[in-house]
Scaffold this motif. Sequence first.
Motif, mmCIF file in Angstrom:
data_model
loop_
_atom_site.group_PDB
_atom_site.id
_atom_site.type_symbol
_atom_site.label_atom_id
_atom_site.label_comp_id
_atom_site.label_asym_id
_atom_site.label_seq_id
_atom_site.Cartn_x
_atom_site.Cartn_y
_atom_site.Cartn_z
ATOM 1 N N SER A 157 12.476 28.214 0.369
ATOM 2 C CA SER A 157 12.685 28.728 1.100
ATOM 3 C C SER A 157 11.649 28.299 3.013
ATOM 4 O O SER A 157 10.610 27.687 2.890
ATOM 5 C CB SER A 157 12.136 29.663 1.403
ATOM 6 N N SER A 158 12.366 28.137 3.807
ATOM 7 C CA SER A 158 11.205 27.539 4.385
ATOM 8 C C SER A 158 10.753 28.880 5.321
ATOM 9 O O SER A 158 10.218 28.282 6.730
ATOM 10 C CB SER A 158 12.452 26.709 5.830
ATOM 11 N N SER A 159 10.318 29.536 5.286
ATOM 12 C CA SER A 159 9.735 30.976 6.093
ATOM 13 C C SER A 159 8.748 32.154 4.581
ATOM 14 O O SER A 159 7.817 32.644 5.421
ATOM 15 C CB SER A 159 10.702 31.620 6.376
ATOM 16 N N ILE A 160 9.496 31.290 3.757
ATOM 17 C CA ILE A 160 9.011 32.550 2.689
ATOM 18 C C ILE A 160 7.714 31.148 1.471
ATOM 19 O O ILE A 160 8.520 30.499 0.419
ATOM 20 C CB ILE A 160 9.611 32.864 1.671
ATOM 21 N N TYR A 161 6.260 31.651 1.362
ATOM 22 C CA TYR A 161 5.546 30.915 0.619
ATOM 23 C C TYR A 161 4.289 31.519 0.005
ATOM 24 O O TYR A 161 4.538 32.896 -0.048
ATOM 25 C CB TYR A 161 4.534 30.383 1.999
ATOM 26 N N TYR A 193 -0.590 31.864 6.296
ATOM 27 C CA TYR A 193 -0.044 31.290 4.753
ATOM 28 C C TYR A 193 -0.322 30.434 4.444
ATOM 29 O O TYR A 193 -0.290 30.779 3.156
ATOM 30 C CB TYR A 193 1.459 31.567 4.908
ATOM 31 N N GLN A 229 6.539 26.311 -1.016
ATOM 32 C CA GLN A 229 7.171 27.365 -0.459
ATOM 33 C C GLN A 229 8.059 27.717 -1.588
ATOM 34 O O GLN A 229 8.204 27.661 -3.097
ATOM 35 C CB GLN A 229 8.806 26.107 -0.013
ATOM 36 N N LYS A 242 3.155 36.615 6.354
ATOM 37 C CA LYS A 242 4.990 36.356 7.567
ATOM 38 C C LYS A 242 3.204 35.737 8.783
ATOM 39 O O LYS A 242 3.705 35.029 9.596
ATOM 40 C CB LYS A 242 5.201 37.626 8.100
#
Length: 389
Positions: free
Chosen positions: A327-331, A359, A319, A356
């Motif tokens: 972040s819970s959405s960007i890795y 990932y 993360q 997106k």
Amino acid sequence: MLARSVGDRRVYPNGALAGQLLGMMGTERGLEGLENAYDAQLSAGQNVTLTIDPAIQAAAEDELKKGVLAHDAEYASLVALDVRTGKVLAAASYPPFDPNHWRDYNDAARRNRPFLDRFEPGSTIKGLVVAAALQEGLTSPGTLYDTPMSRRVGGRFGSTIHDAVPHPKALTTQQVLRYSSNVGMSHVVEHFPNERLRRYLTSYGFGQDVELTGLPSASGTLQPLRRWDDLVRTTNAFGQGMSSTTLQLAAAYNALANDGLYVSPQLVVGEPQGERREVISPQTARTIRTLLHNVIRDGIPTQAGIKGFDLAGKTGTAQVVIDGRYSSSIYDSTFAGFFPADRPRITLAVMVHGAKENYHGSMLAAPIYRDVAAAVLSKWAALPSPEHE
């Protein structure tokens, strides 16, 4: 030839190939990259020879492009090193940058990401830490640990760590790597003195300047020893709370490939190389290479393996920290490994940011490693080994 002078102009015959490394020439002088770093020599008509292998560089850039576009990612980088010498055979970035038309590109496109971008390396660190624990006699490949899907570490002021991949309730060290278990790693390092583990990480090159003549490179970070406690030791064991560049990650894994010997990377032929140092013994290096080969063979044979060839490595999925929080959405999707597994010749590290779709390291970074390795093996005209029954 990657760059040459034609009259009063600089021409880059291969277009965007290694563009971020080369940088660009302005009206009177080199503005960025090697054009800037070696402006005096180049202006005097001297040649500057790189260790880059154009075929491997081209394969790396092509596979990064495919991965970024297929998974709707923002950018990516890859470093390939010659195991014995530390020569940088590829340092690739995507999106591309063509120095022939440098005014058409923004700062982000010109950025030499393999050397400059910092990121949390995630579970790729597990292979390095297990090697250190093997060296210290704190674990063995068959040591069995109690591994529920979560475990509290650090007592009252600690935190609960979790595993993402379902696995048996007890795992050997080999299986800890196979299932990428954070809980398992908490056991592996439970009795590892903080100072000693941090010393191994610095010996692998983390938290240190990369001794590389030619271009600027960033230093990843390690927390100072005074901040280390049970939780920091554990999170560092799975690559959280520290940072690396793709170059640093490749150089660290190269020590495992090179019989335990860390070799400073080299980009420009003839320039002095930095320190060489033993991190682990040759015997320990051979053991961890076997474990990392088994990670691919038993865990992700299609994503990171090539039928008939022995490859070794470890995935990571981290993360990204945004404004001080994960972040819970960007890795960041990562992979580090080497091949052939028994007698490695090339070490590869891959990082892809901001995908997106799919990932996870096994879905994104590992296939890039696999496909670049396939291109190199084809270049070598290597023959597959007979399949085991």
